[in-house]
Design a protein around this motif. Structure first.
Motif, PDB file in Angstrom:
ATOM      1  N   VAL A 161       0.724  -1.145   0.003  1.00  0.00           N
ATOM      2  CA  VAL A 161       0.085  -0.095  -0.197  1.00  0.00           C
ATOM      3  C   VAL A 161       0.920   1.302   0.141  1.00  0.00           C
ATOM      4  N   GLU A 162       0.687   2.069  -0.952  1.00  0.00           N
ATOM      5  CA  GLU A 162       1.691   3.235  -1.133  1.00  0.00           C
ATOM      6  C   GLU A 162       0.781   4.597  -1.134  1.00  0.00           C
ATOM      7  N   LEU A 163       0.788   5.355  -0.288  1.00  0.00           N
ATOM      8  CA  LEU A 163       0.388   6.634   0.109  1.00  0.00           C
ATOM      9  C   LEU A 163       1.315   7.570  -0.484  1.00  0.00           C
ATOM     10  N   ARG A 164       1.086   8.048  -1.710  1.00  0.00           N
ATOM     11  CA  ARG A 164       1.834   9.383  -2.293  1.00  0.00           C
ATOM     12  C   ARG A 164       2.222  10.145  -1.407  1.00  0.00           C
ATOM     13  N   GLY A 165       3.461  10.768  -0.865  1.00  0.00           N
ATOM     14  CA  GLY A 165       3.848  11.689  -0.118  1.00  0.00           C
ATOM     15  C   GLY A 165       3.803  11.410   1.500  1.00  0.00           C
ATOM     16  N   PHE A 166       3.424  10.276   1.787  1.00  0.00           N
ATOM     17  CA  PHE A 166       3.261   9.838   3.137  1.00  0.00           C
ATOM     18  C   PHE A 166       4.412   8.722   3.153  1.00  0.00           C
ATOM     19  N   GLY A 167       3.944   7.513   2.464  1.00  0.00           N
ATOM     20  CA  GLY A 167       4.846   6.406   2.646  1.00  0.00           C
ATOM     21  C   GLY A 167       4.143   5.075   2.085  1.00  0.00           C
ATOM     22  N   ALA A 168       4.793   4.196   2.445  1.00  0.00           N
ATOM     23  CA  ALA A 168       4.494   2.677   1.770  1.00  0.00           C
ATOM     24  C   ALA A 168       4.272   1.576   2.814  1.00  0.00           C
ATOM     25  N   PHE A 169       3.293   0.887   2.989  1.00  0.00           N
ATOM     26  CA  PHE A 169       3.325  -0.306   3.863  1.00  0.00           C
ATOM     27  C   PHE A 169       3.505  -1.539   3.051  1.00  0.00           C
ATOM     28  N   SER A 170       4.217  -2.453   3.710  1.00  0.00           N
ATOM     29  CA  SER A 170       4.672  -3.687   3.018  1.00  0.00           C
ATOM     30  C   SER A 170       4.753  -4.541   3.932  1.00  0.00           C
ATOM     31  N   ILE A 171       4.909  -5.952   3.659  1.00  0.00           N
ATOM     32  CA  ILE A 171       5.215  -7.087   4.699  1.00  0.00           C
ATOM     33  C   ILE A 171       6.836  -7.459   4.431  1.00  0.00           C
ATOM     34  N   LYS A 172       7.268  -8.033   5.281  1.00  0.00           N
ATOM     35  CA  LYS A 172       8.338  -8.580   5.555  1.00  0.00           C
ATOM     36  C   LYS A 172       8.583 -10.041   5.768  1.00  0.00           C
ATOM     37  N   HIS A 173       9.085 -11.012   5.216  1.00  0.00           N
ATOM     38  CA  HIS A 173       9.301 -12.287   5.997  1.00  0.00           C
ATOM     39  C   HIS A 173      10.472 -12.493   6.657  1.00  0.00           C
ATOM     40  N   ARG A 174      10.171 -13.133   7.900  1.00  0.00           N
ATOM     41  CA  ARG A 174      11.208 -13.519   8.943  1.00  0.00           C
ATOM     42  C   ARG A 174      11.525 -14.875   8.734  1.00  0.00           C
ATOM     43  N   GLY A 228       7.787   8.119   2.911  1.00  0.00           N
ATOM     44  CA  GLY A 228       7.908   8.747   1.751  1.00  0.00           C
ATOM     45  C   GLY A 228       8.763  10.063   1.687  1.00  0.00           C
ATOM     46  N   LYS A 229       9.372  10.296   0.513  1.00  0.00           N
ATOM     47  CA  LYS A 229      10.575  11.387   0.253  1.00  0.00           C
ATOM     48  C   LYS A 229       9.708  12.780   0.984  1.00  0.00           C
ATOM     49  N   ALA A 230       8.238  12.999   0.399  1.00  0.00           N
ATOM     50  CA  ALA A 230       7.812  14.513   0.914  1.00  0.00           C
ATOM     51  C   ALA A 230       7.598  14.457   2.411  1.00  0.00           C
ATOM     52  N   LEU A 231       7.224  13.359   2.989  1.00  0.00           N
ATOM     53  CA  LEU A 231       6.957  13.343   4.714  1.00  0.00           C
ATOM     54  C   LEU A 231       8.587  13.626   5.217  1.00  0.00           C
ATOM     55  N   ARG A 232       9.539  12.622   4.836  1.00  0.00           N
ATOM     56  CA  ARG A 232      10.714  12.946   5.444  1.00  0.00           C
ATOM     57  C   ARG A 232      11.320  14.287   5.104  1.00  0.00           C
ATOM     58  N   GLU A 233      11.193  14.935   3.868  1.00  0.00           N
ATOM     59  CA  GLU A 233      11.585  16.268   3.818  1.00  0.00           C
ATOM     60  C   GLU A 233      10.779  17.250   4.626  1.00  0.00           C
ATOM     61  N   ARG A 234       9.708  17.127   4.895  1.00  0.00           N
ATOM     62  CA  ARG A 234       8.972  17.989   5.863  1.00  0.00           C
ATOM     63  C   ARG A 234       9.243  17.989   7.219  1.00  0.00           C
ATOM     64  N   LEU A 235       9.857  16.673   7.840  1.00  0.00           N
ATOM     65  CA  LEU A 235      10.019  16.383   9.042  1.00  0.00           C
ATOM     66  C   LEU A 235      11.444  16.924   9.103  1.00  0.00           C
ATOM     67  N   ASN A 236      12.147  16.915   8.386  1.00  0.00           N
ATOM     68  CA  ASN A 236      13.592  17.404   8.327  1.00  0.00           C
ATOM     69  C   ASN A 236      13.511  18.940   8.256  1.00  0.00           C
TER      70      ASN A 236
END
Length: 97
Positions: free
Chosen positions: A43-56, A83-91
């Motif tokens: 699930v990708e929310l543009r400007g926010f980030g992406a959710f995915s799953i990782k296998h352990r 996401g890049k936009a969120l990271r830039e706004r936070l920084n």
């Protein structure tokens, strides 16, 4: 922020919507994210980030209390990539303490 705080904020910012409608909208969005991840999707929310799953994979762990070795089953865990936009706004703004 917790789910109820998000609902409160959205209700205040959108007075034309009933609170129960806002609750339903938030629940629907979260349910869709979970269902998509369960199916192995992303699930990708543009400007926010992406959710995915990782296998352990399965592994041998250690009980911290007794020190004995225990088997840890394989599992899938949620992963979030900012996401890049969120990271830039936070920084740019920095944390509001």
């Amino acid at each position: 922020m917790i789910k109820s705080e998000l609902i409160d904020k959205l209700s205040r910012d959108n007075p034309h919507l009933l609170r129960r409608d806002v609750e339903m909208i938030v629940a629907t969005i979260f349910d869709e994210i979970v269902d998509t991840l369960k199916r192995g999707g992303r699930v990708e929310l543009r400007g926010f980030g992406a959710f995915s799953i990782k296998h352990r994979p399965a592994r041998q762990g250690r009980n911290p209390r007794s020190g004995e070795t225990v088997a840890v089953d394989e599992k899938f865990v949620p992963h979030f990539k900012v996401g890049k936009a969120l990271r830039e706004r936070l920084n740019a703004d920095g944390p509001q303490t």
